[in-house]
Design a protein around this motif. Sequence first.
Motif: not given
Length: 157
Positions: A20-25, A32-43
């Motif tokens: 669950l990704f609450a509050r950050q998108y 921060f989600a676009v630049e850091t979190v999303f690349p990490a979870v895609r990987e």
Amino acid sequence: MNAPEPILKAIEVADVDICLFARQYSLIDHAFAVETVFPAVREKGVSFVMGSSLNAGFISGSPRFNYGADNYKIPADVIAKREQLRQVAGRHGVDLRTAALQFSAAADVASALVVGAGSARQIVEDYTSMQTKTPADFWAELKAEGLIHAQASTPRT
């Protein structure tokens, strides 16, 4: 999770499929989600159930921003950004609440969207928002104005 750091730690130490990704998108807060979190979870092949697309109703006019004890202390820059988003939405005949839901759901790592509803009417509004076509020019203007991240996914029109 209400903060991205625990998600980043969880995907580092465990075999996670979905979070669950609450509050950050949201339209208000997503860089921060676009630049850091999303690349990490895609990987790692992780997807998200997106929560709080409306920042606890703030985007649709609530006098609170996100959740927590101090959610009625809304930073001036957050209020200003909501007003800028409203102005662009108005120029394109777009309901800002609809745009906010569609924006969160458009992320390529989104598997589902959680939207609160206090009445049957709000459920119908949520459904209608997800069926409404939002003009490509609207999303392009938001990016051109720097109101949404240049690399943020937007709904297909």
